[in-house]
Each structure stands twice: as C-alpha cells, then as structure tokens.
Design a protein around this motif. Sequence first.
Motif, PDB file in Angstrom:
ATOM      1  N   ARG A  55       8.982 -35.181  -1.218  1.00 27.59           N
ATOM      2  CA  ARG A  55       9.141 -33.873  -0.993  1.00 27.59           C
ATOM      3  C   ARG A  55       8.422 -32.884  -1.112  1.00 27.59           C
ATOM      4  O   ARG A  55       8.528 -31.828  -0.623  1.00 27.59           O
ATOM      5  CB  ARG A  55      10.236 -33.784  -2.403  1.00 27.59           C
ATOM      6  CG  ARG A  55      11.420 -32.824  -2.364  1.00 27.59           C
ATOM      7  CD  ARG A  55      12.433 -32.941  -3.299  1.00 27.59           C
ATOM      8  NE  ARG A  55      13.324 -31.941  -2.978  1.00 27.59           N
ATOM      9  CZ  ARG A  55      14.340 -31.941  -2.296  1.00 27.59           C
ATOM     10  NH1 ARG A  55      14.793 -33.098  -1.585  1.00 27.59           N
ATOM     11  NH2 ARG A  55      15.314 -31.022  -2.016  1.00 27.59           N
ATOM     12  N   GLU A  76      19.563 -36.459  -0.620  1.00 28.35           N
ATOM     13  CA  GLU A  76      20.469 -35.751   0.101  1.00 28.35           C
ATOM     14  C   GLU A  76      21.417 -34.760  -0.971  1.00 28.35           C
ATOM     15  O   GLU A  76      21.713 -33.720  -0.376  1.00 28.35           O
ATOM     16  CB  GLU A  76      21.314 -36.786   0.776  1.00 28.35           C
ATOM     17  CG  GLU A  76      22.072 -36.191   1.992  1.00 28.35           C
ATOM     18  CD  GLU A  76      23.167 -37.264   2.658  1.00 28.35           C
ATOM     19  OE1 GLU A  76      22.573 -38.436   2.657  1.00 28.35           O
ATOM     20  OE2 GLU A  76      24.101 -36.757   2.854  1.00 28.35           O
ATOM     21  N   ASN A 121      19.220 -31.718  -1.449  1.00 26.55           N
ATOM     22  CA  ASN A 121      19.327 -30.809  -0.420  1.00 26.55           C
ATOM     23  C   ASN A 121      20.362 -30.074   0.224  1.00 26.55           C
ATOM     24  O   ASN A 121      20.607 -28.859   0.169  1.00 26.55           O
ATOM     25  CB  ASN A 121      18.994 -31.772   1.146  1.00 26.55           C
ATOM     26  CG  ASN A 121      17.597 -32.307   1.109  1.00 26.55           C
ATOM     27  OD1 ASN A 121      16.798 -31.735   0.543  1.00 26.55           O
ATOM     28  ND2 ASN A 121      17.625 -33.444   2.050  1.00 26.55           N
TER      29      ASN A 121
END
Length: 396
Positions: A82, A289, A292
Amino acid sequence: MDTFITTNRESFGHKFAKENPHMLQRIFGTNDLTPFWLADMDFPVAQPITQELQRLVNRGVYAYEFNADEVYRAIATWNKERHQLSLKPENFIQVSGVLTGIALLVRELSDPGEGVLIQPPVYHQFAQIIKTANRKIVKNPLKLVNGTYQMDFDDLEQKLQTENVKIILLCNPHNPVGRVWKTEELQQLVEIANRYQVTIISDEIHSDIIYSGHRFNSLMSLDKHLQHISLIGSPAKTFGMQSIANGYIYIPDDDTRKTIKSVVASMYLNHGNALTTFATIAAYRKGQEWVNDLVSYLEKTLAWITSYLKSELPMVKMYPVEGTYQVWLDFRETGLNQKTLADLVVKQAKLGLTPGNWFAKENALFMRMNIASPLPKVQQAFQQLGLVWSQTSDLL
Ligand SMILES: Cc1ncc(COP(=O)(O)O)c(C=O)c1O
C-alpha cells in the motif's frame, strides 16, 4: 464502490460509546443530538474480518494461542503493497493499543519533569498521556499559512534548545487538521530532532485513510530514521476495529527495541488475544478492496461537504483534508463567540461535534467532525446547521 455497505449503526438499536447518553450529557450538556465526536466508524467491518471472527466462535475453543509473528508479517506485507514501505517483521512489538504504546514509550524514554513536545491543535490524549506520566508538555503549535497547516520549524528548534525536550510526539496523518506530512517536512523534522538527540514517536494510526493526490510517508521511510519509533499497523482506524484492535510499536534500533520489549514482557502486555489476532491478520491480508471502497466513499462525502459549505455556509471554513476521516471546521468568520457557537451547533442544530479546544485551547471557535457515517446522515447534519444558521444570521 456501490457495494460499500453503510448500514447506519443506529439501526442496531445499540448505543456504542459515541451515542452513550451519559457521555453525551457530560460532554455536551444534553443527549438530544446526533453524535459525530468520537473517531470511529458507523460502517460494519469488511466481510473477511467477520468471517474470521465467526470461524473462531464456531470453533468454540479459546486455548492459549500466539500468532504475533503472523500479524507482523501481514502488517509488513500490507505496508509494502500500500505504501511501498519496507518494514521488518522482527522490529515490531505488540501492545494492547496505540495509546498504551505511546504511554509506555514516554515513560521509558524520558524521566519525570522532562519535556515531551506536541504540535497543537492535536489529538487531546497526547497531552493527557504526558501529564499523567508527570512529564512537561511542550507546545510547538502548527501555523496556518495560506489556509494550510504547517510545522513551525523555527519555534521547534527554539523549544528543543530551551525546554529540555526528550521526545517529539508526532501525529502523521495529523488528527484533527487532516494533514498528511510530506517527505520534505518529515526530513526537516528528523534533521532537527537528530541534531538535539530527541526521539520522535510517530503515531501513524491514520496512515491508511489517504485521499487522492496525497501519499502517506511513514517516518520509517526516511533515511535517518534509525533512532526514532513509529506506531504503525494498528488496524483500529483503517478497518473500524476500535474495540478489538491491538497497537504495534515499530522500533528499528536494536538496543531500544530490546529495552522496550523486555518492559512489555515484564508486564505481560504482549499476550495475544485470538479474536484480535486473527481478525487483524484477516484485515491486512484480505481487506485491501474494502479500504479502497471506504476511501472512495469518504471522498464522495468530502466532495459533498465542500460543495454544501461553499453554497450554503461559506463562512464556515473546512481545511483541506488530505487524510483521516475527521474534518476540521473553522467557525471564526461566523462572528459567534464560544457560547453562542455551542448553542447554535449543539442546542439548535443538535449536533455533537468535538469542541476545538480539546485540541488546543486557542481553537474554541473550531470543531472536529467525524465523517465516517452514511452520507445521508452527514448531509442531514449539515442541512440542520444550514437551517439554524439561516434563522440565526437574520438576528445577528
Ligand atoms: C492519533 C490517534 N492516536 C491514537 C488513537 C487511539 O488509539 P488506540 O485506541 O489504539 O489507543 C486515536 C483515536 O482517535 C488517534 O486519533
């Protein structure tokens, strides 16, 4: 992103700390309001975390189980992917929370009466930790330059020369002002700290909530970071695991790590909790995910707030939010004083925003709002504020 689940937690019929009527009464003098003061999320956690917790509960066995090494590996992988940050799993020490970690480090790395420097307006528990450890609070206030908060390096240097400072307590990203410190700013901070042999403890709990156009730079990403320490890898804020998260201290220096590790072990603070441990591994291994989607959702919320303030409440200023799910609202241009502002926001608009003077006593005309709530709830809050302002401003 359309699948991001934003169930309003009020629908559970359960009062978490943020809604606790006794706490609201104590803080706001009323519990007839919608609370946005505490830094947690209304949203249910990512599905893999729930599945992992269900697996453990179904297993029904809670024997001793130590998996800290696997947690450290998961945190290291997460940060590599990340933030392109290389962390060594063996440099982590687990404690029960970020504040526990900071309190312990402050006690071990300074003596009573010595200075610990903070940069107000800043998370109010920092001052509390320093005070209860009988250390001296040294303030290096952030300065506002053309609408952006910046570190005041001249003042910092002067404080390090005169105030017997042993530790700088850095908040990166910064709660409540929402700055995500740039590499150059951190480099300058480290350069000054190194010159005065002061240790920086970098609280990086908000490191994963970073908005477009910005990049999180851990203190550990800098060249000359070796004598410093960061609290990176708490899943609390990132994954909405506030009541089940541990905190993770990262110490690159071998001697310091050995010392802190033995203190933590001597107090048996390093014992794992299986639910926390496996939930944390699931979060870091399978939560990418979801995070995000969360950040996209928050960005949409921020865009709505920006546009609403511009058209309906232009005298309320919101500073650019680079990271965190806190917004820092400046009411100074409303012409209200501290009492009339509280009356407008709390009593009339019925909103429980965190009073700005929690973070710096000079900021009584500011308020912090946690926006990690469903968008309609945030919209309603601002619309309530807009309505009472339109009624009040006629009288001013
Ligand atoms: C900067 C910062 N550090 C630490 C904490 C609390 O961390 P923990 O619950 O792990 O002690 C918070 C919570 O709001 C925070 O904003």
